[in-house]
Design a protein around this motif. Structure first.
Motif, PDB file in Angstrom:
ATOM      1  N   SER A 291     -53.838 -21.879  -7.791  1.00 43.31           N
ATOM      2  CA  SER A 291     -53.048 -22.367  -6.655  1.00 43.31           C
ATOM      3  C   SER A 291     -53.818 -23.430  -5.897  1.00 43.31           C
ATOM      4  CB  SER A 291     -52.723 -21.222  -5.699  1.00 43.31           C
ATOM      5  OG  SER A 291     -51.835 -20.328  -6.276  1.00 43.31           O
ATOM      6  N   ALA A 292     -55.103 -23.167  -5.648  1.00 39.49           N
ATOM      7  CA  ALA A 292     -55.909 -24.117  -4.891  1.00 39.49           C
ATOM      8  C   ALA A 292     -56.006 -25.450  -5.624  1.00 39.49           C
ATOM      9  CB  ALA A 292     -57.292 -23.542  -4.631  1.00 39.49           C
ATOM     10  N   CYS A 293     -56.252 -25.383  -6.935  1.00 38.95           N
ATOM     11  CA  CYS A 293     -56.325 -26.618  -7.727  1.00 38.95           C
ATOM     12  C   CYS A 293     -55.016 -27.394  -7.633  1.00 38.95           C
ATOM     13  CB  CYS A 293     -56.590 -26.308  -9.202  1.00 38.95           C
ATOM     14  SG  CYS A 293     -58.285 -25.870  -9.558  1.00 38.95           S
ATOM     15  N   PHE A 294     -53.928 -26.663  -7.717  1.00 34.15           N
ATOM     16  CA  PHE A 294     -52.609 -27.299  -7.636  1.00 34.15           C
ATOM     17  C   PHE A 294     -52.450 -28.004  -6.288  1.00 34.15           C
ATOM     18  CE2 PHE A 294     -48.032 -26.633  -6.435  1.00 34.15           C
ATOM     19  CZ  PHE A 294     -47.521 -27.625  -7.257  1.00 34.15           C
ATOM     20  N   GLY A 295     -52.827 -27.316  -5.217  1.00 34.42           N
ATOM     21  CA  GLY A 295     -52.698 -27.904  -3.878  1.00 34.42           C
ATOM     22  C   GLY A 295     -53.525 -29.164  -3.729  1.00 34.42           C
ATOM     23  N   VAL A 296     -54.782 -29.099  -4.172  1.00 32.14           N
ATOM     24  CA  VAL A 296     -55.643 -30.275  -4.063  1.00 32.14           C
ATOM     25  C   VAL A 296     -55.065 -31.411  -4.899  1.00 32.14           C
ATOM     26  CG1 VAL A 296     -57.920 -31.203  -4.570  1.00 32.14           C
ATOM     27  CG2 VAL A 296     -57.714 -28.947  -3.569  1.00 32.14           C
ATOM     28  N   PHE A 297     -54.573 -31.077  -6.094  1.00 31.18           N
ATOM     29  CA  PHE A 297     -54.010 -32.127  -6.942  1.00 31.18           C
ATOM     30  C   PHE A 297     -52.821 -32.805  -6.256  1.00 31.18           C
ATOM     31  CE2 PHE A 297     -51.080 -33.739 -10.106  1.00 31.18           C
ATOM     32  CZ  PHE A 297     -51.911 -34.603 -10.780  1.00 31.18           C
ATOM     33  N   VAL A 298     -51.944 -32.005  -5.681  1.00 32.84           N
ATOM     34  CA  VAL A 298     -50.770 -32.578  -5.013  1.00 32.84           C
ATOM     35  C   VAL A 298     -51.203 -33.497  -3.870  1.00 32.84           C
ATOM     36  CG1 VAL A 298     -48.748 -32.020  -3.617  1.00 32.84           C
ATOM     37  CG2 VAL A 298     -49.212 -30.719  -5.670  1.00 32.84           C
ATOM     38  N   SER A 299     -52.289 -33.121  -3.185  1.00 28.86           N
ATOM     39  CA  SER A 299     -52.736 -33.952  -2.065  1.00 28.86           C
ATOM     40  C   SER A 299     -53.216 -35.317  -2.544  1.00 28.86           C
ATOM     41  CB  SER A 299     -53.860 -33.254  -1.307  1.00 28.86           C
ATOM     42  OG  SER A 299     -55.097 -33.432  -1.964  1.00 28.86           O
TER      43      SER A 299
END
Lengths: 318, 155, 502
Positions: free
Chosen positions: C170-178
């Motif tokens: 989830s964290a990786c996904f969030g950072v990627f989206v940012s």
């Protein structure tokens, strides 16, 4: 009131006869003024200041509705204007050199030929500032520092490919030195880093420094003559650097506007500009005014495009 | 959850892991044309996602054999036909909003959807619909002056 | 200066100005409570209308809306686990479990009182300490902001949830989206696939609504059994005045969260959501029973809500004095000031003290009014929403989030994007991928990346620049402290004989 009603009725009758005749009564419905930024930004404030004056001087009970279409640093809004019907009911704000620079660094769905150039209203010249506590408070000291070692001078930017960036590239040529660009995302963090002394110098606009004379050393202003708003600040030409640059904000419409519509819009802008109330309102909202209309504006745009192309070819920013 | 279903259908984590790896892999292919500094963090994140997804898949297989590893199997759909119905109605709604306008679509679709999904009191339904759509119109047209996709009959 | 503060008071207390604040607060609460409508949007929608208004009335409404919306976001966060604004995400961690236990009314009361306290603290700080605190803003250059972002990211450890593997994903996904959008440092666009709409990055409201609001709304429609909602609608509230004494034990949390909120507010680029996450985390770390957190601990609601309201007035400190807005809302408010010919800076305080100080008073009043208006509105009206039949409620929420997302920028593209995130969110929810790391990653991922790169550029590629300033060293020390503290305390506890177990 009655006279108004009859004239309205007459206008309606005329409108139903032929469309060419209707144009003589421009405007007969609301005019959308598209702003490519969110409400509350500098360009938006300019548009909202201009709108009521435009309504007054267009006559015919004109209504001008400001519509915000934010996104992609104004590109979404200006593209919408370029693609709108050239009937005079869609006009938009326009920023230089940004809008022309976008045709170089991105795939833009418009070009310099997509617009009828109505009026450039604001000319906000660049100034070089250093934080108050900095040792550098003259151009000579700055140039010495920059020439001592390449990249020793760091410059905060609010974005790439804007007026401040172009100014820096010209400065770099004029002073024969390399500067380190520090591009922030937006003017708030850029300004904060500048005021806090985290960068050596900043290139900002006249309007951003007027109220902050105590916080900054202003090294020079990129105009031909000194500005009344910034007393005691020398121009760059005085100091031996031929640098004239700034951020321009104005109004455009889609290309192919009927001539009478175009001329009535330009006349309205001219009258607006001459209104002392307008001048005062613009000054208060931090917009140094300078009017260029019609062909003059188009020439200005061509000049800016040429500059942008030159910069893009010699030192592309991406 | 029915025990028979769990034997037949593949483990949801397995499908999720494969999907994440596929999408991340695709995005990774789009990265090389960026300058190095721009691509460092995205590449790290994507490789991280692929690695973690691989672990997720691995965990499913290990859990299959050993008792100590656990890969909890979560139920995805409460009711698959209903889920598909919801997705279809949202799609229809969004499409219709941009085609025939916001208020018309809302006034028509909200009661129909609510009726289809189990609220059958027609009188209250219509009243609620009226209040809701009317309220939105008051807020967005009168108070906020915001343009929503325009109705087909006033375009 | 404090003399002008008193001089500005009478004008603010005039009927028209006071009414503006009241209307602003009510409107703000409603806007905040609707998922998809945020304070930034509400204030920018208001700006065109304020054109013809008296400046103080316009500013009063803005102050009211800002304060109201920051609290309003907690209402659906508590009742439906749908945060109404990004800053209310941390409120839902404990607020929703409380509502499930039938303590929703109390959760809302804690939330409104904490919001008011945060707002009051922030307004007082703005009134009394604006000039010195503005200087604090200037201490934070790129390397310092980078460390603050790292500090915030350390909170991810606590948000991972039971399944660490999925939490990390989830964290990786969030950072990627940012990272999607224009990379402002190199000028290259990342993963925009030619869409201009993506250049400015993913708007946090779009992601938030997709992940948090859509899946529960789908669940409302999906569940076959029509659950009797009449019990859920009961909030079991006592009068707010009776509830307040029981909250006084949160004073430490209030104080800590208010300080964090004020501090985050004056940093450009951070904003209320980060403040809420940070203070939730700090409160949890300081708590005696951290295991209860996430399961309905009222102190968690208090921490998050105090902090997201404490950034309201403080965001204006650098905005008014230096022209550097601390949050997006403050930036829009600056535009509102400009429209009235009020340019930020020292001159503003000299030339228009009645307006500047009046504006500050309005922030204070808006925060105080929150208790009365917020308490009444939330406990009496909004809770009724829960009594609606589930299929109807689901359809309403879906419609509302669509309108909200559409009106951020007035385009359908954002709606499609939100629906995409909604689908992702639905499956993440069902597969038990935790959502908070996504939000935190989105808020802090690109902030950390950008500032790190800017700092390195300023330092000419020398990594030493990151630790050069005293401010950086202080923040690093704080990060080490909060990361090492749990370890140390564990060691200490092991050495001490434990009376409870023996």
């Amino acid at each position: 009131m009655n006279a108004k009603l009859t004239s309205l009725a007459a206008a309606l009758c005329l409108a139903s006869v032929t469309s060419t005749q209707a144009l003589a009564d421009y405007p007969e419905k609301k005019i959308d003024l598209i702003v490519g930024y969110a409400a509350g930004g500098g360009t938006d404030v300019m548009a909202r200041t201009v709108a009521p004056f435009l309504e007054e001087y267009l006559g015919n009970d004109a209504t001008v509705v400001v519509k915000n279409m934010p996104g992609a640093s104004g590109q979404i809004g200006v593209t919408a204007v370029a693609q709108a019907d050239p009937d005079g009911y869609t006009i938009g704000t326009y920023n230089l050199p940004g809008m022309m620079a976008r045709t170089l660094d991105r795939d833009a769905d418009y070009s310099a030929d997509s617009f009828s150039y109505l009026a450039n209203v604001v000319n906000d010249p660049n100034v070089i500032v250093t934080p108050k506590g900095s040792d550098i408070d003259t151009m000579d000291e700055l140039v010495d520092a920059a020439q001592e070692r390449d990249g020793a001078v760091t410059v905060s930017m609010s974005s790439l490919g804007g007026d401040d960036h172009f100014f820096l590239i010209r400065l770099s040529e004029a002073t024969d030195a390399e500067y380190t660009i520090v591009p922030f995302s937006g003017s708030a963090p850029a300004r904060s880093a500048l005021m806090g002394g985290h960068v050596t110098m900043g290139i900002i606009n006249l309007s951003e420094v007027v109220n902050f004379r105590d916080e900054f050393n202003v090294l020079g202003i990129a105009t031909e003559e000194r500005s009344d708003l910034l007393k005691g600040v020398p121009t760059f030409s005085e100091q031996g650097y031929d640098l004239i640059n700034g951020s321009l904000r104005g109004f455009i419409a889609p290309a192919g506007l009927p001539e009478d519509v175009e001329s009535s819009l330009i006349t309205a802008f001219e009258k607006t500009y001459e209104d002392p109330e307008f001048q005062e309102a613009m000054l208060k909202s931090g917009n140094p005014v300078n009017l260029t209309t019609g062909e003059g504006f188009e020439a200005l745009n061509a000049e800016q495009l040429e500059l942008a192309e030159r910069v893009w070819n010699t030192s592309p920013w991406k | 959850m029915k025990p028979t279903a769990s034997k037949r259908a593949p483990h949801p984590d397995l499908i999720a892991g494969i999907a994440i790896m596929a999408v991340s892999g695709f995005l990774l292919l789009r990265t090389p044309d960026m300058p190095t500094m721009s691509s460092v963090l995205p590449i790290t994140m994507l490789i991280g996602l692929i690695g973690l997804a691989a672990l997720l898949i691995l965990r499913v297989f290990v859990a299959h054999r050993s008792e100590r590893m656990k890969a909890p199997r979560h139920r995805i759909f409460d009711s698959r036909p209903r889920f598909l119905g919801i997705i279809a109605s949202i799609g229809l709604y969004v499409g219709s909003v941009s085609l025939i306008g916001f208020y018309t679509t809302t006034a028509v679709m909200v009661p129909i959807v609510a009726w289809c999904f189990g609220y059958r009191d027609i009188k209250r339904l219509l009243l609620a619909d009226l209040i809701f759509t009317g309220g939105l119109a008051v807020i967005f047209v009168l108070l906020m002056g915001q343009d929503l996709p325009t109705e087909f009959f006033i375009r | 200066m404090y003399g002008s503060l008193i001089d500005a008071l009478p004008a603010v207390l005039s009927l028209g100005n006071f009414a503006a604040v009241v209307i602003g607060v009510i409107a703000g609460i409603c806007i905040g409570a609707l998922p998809g409508l945020s304070a930034t949007m509400a204030v920018s929608v208001l700006i065109p209308f304020t054109f013809g208004m008296d400046p103080l009335i316009a500013l009063g409404m803005m102050a009211g809306i800002y304060n109201g919306a920051m609290y309003g976001g907690s209402i659906p966060a508590v009742l439906l686990r749908i945060p109404g604004t990004p800053a209310a995400v941390a409120t839902s961690f404990d607020g929703y479990p409380m509502a499930q236990q039938g303590k929703g009314g109390y959760a809302l009361q804690v939330s409104v009182v904490s919001s008011a306290i945060g707002g009051i603290a922030s307004a007082i700080v703005l009134m009394l300490l604006a000039p010195p605190l503005a200087k604090v803003t200037l201490l934070f250059g790129p390397s310092e902001v980078f460390w603050v972002a790292v500090f915030g990211l350390s909170a991810i450890v606590f948000l991972l949830g039971g399944d660490v593997l999925k939490g990390l994903m989830s964290a990786c996904f969030g950072v990627f989206v940012s990272l999607i959008g224009l990379d402002t440092i190199s000028g290259f666009d990342r993963y925009t696939f030619g869409h201009l709409e993506l250049l400015d990055g993913i708007n946090i409201v779009v992601l938030l609504v997709g992940l948090y609001a859509l899946p529960p709304a789908i669940a409302l429609l999906e569940e076959v059994i029509d659950v009797d909602t009449s019990t859920a609608g009961k909030l079991n509230t006592v009068s707010i005045w009776k509830a307040i004494p029981s909250m006084l034990r949160f004073w430490k949390t209030w104080l800590r969260s208010a300080v964090i909120g004020v501090f985050v507010g004056i940093l450009p680029g951070a904003g209320g959501s980060m403040g809420a996450f940070l203070s939730y985390n700090e409160a949890r770390r300081a708590s005696h029973n951290p295991d209860n957190w996430g399961k309905g601990e009222p102190e968690g609601v208090a921490a998050s809500e105090t902090s997201n309201n404490a950034d309201t007035a403080s965001a204006l400190i650098p905005a008014l004095t230096l022209g550097i807005p601390g949050t997006a809302v403050a930036a829009v408010m600056l535009g509102g000031l400009l429209i009235h010919g009020l340019q930020p800076g020292p001159m503003l305080f000299r030339d228009n003290p009645d307006i500047v100080f009046g504006f500050m008073w309005q922030f204070l009043f808006a925060a105080i009014l929150l208790i009365i208006l917020g308490g009444a509105l939330a406990t009496n009206s909004f809770a009724q929403v829960l009594r609606l039949p589930r299929p109807l409620l689901g359809a309403f929420i879906i419609t509302l989030v669509l309108v909200g997302v559409y009106s951020i920028n007035g385009r359908m593209f954002d709606v499609y994007l939100m629906l995409g995130f909604g689908l992702i969110g639905y499956f993440m929810d069902k597969l038990k991928f935790p959502l908070p790391p996504v939000v935190l990653g989105l808020i802090l991922g690109s902030l950390a990346e950008q500032n790190l790169r800017l700092a390195l550029r300023i330092g000419g590629g020398e990594w030493g620049v990151l630790t050069a300033s005293t401010t950086s060293q202080v923040i690093i020390a704080m990060i080490l402290l909060v990361v090492l503290m749990p370890l140390i305390s564990r060691v200490l506890r092991r050495n001490k004989p434990q009376p409870s177990t023996s």
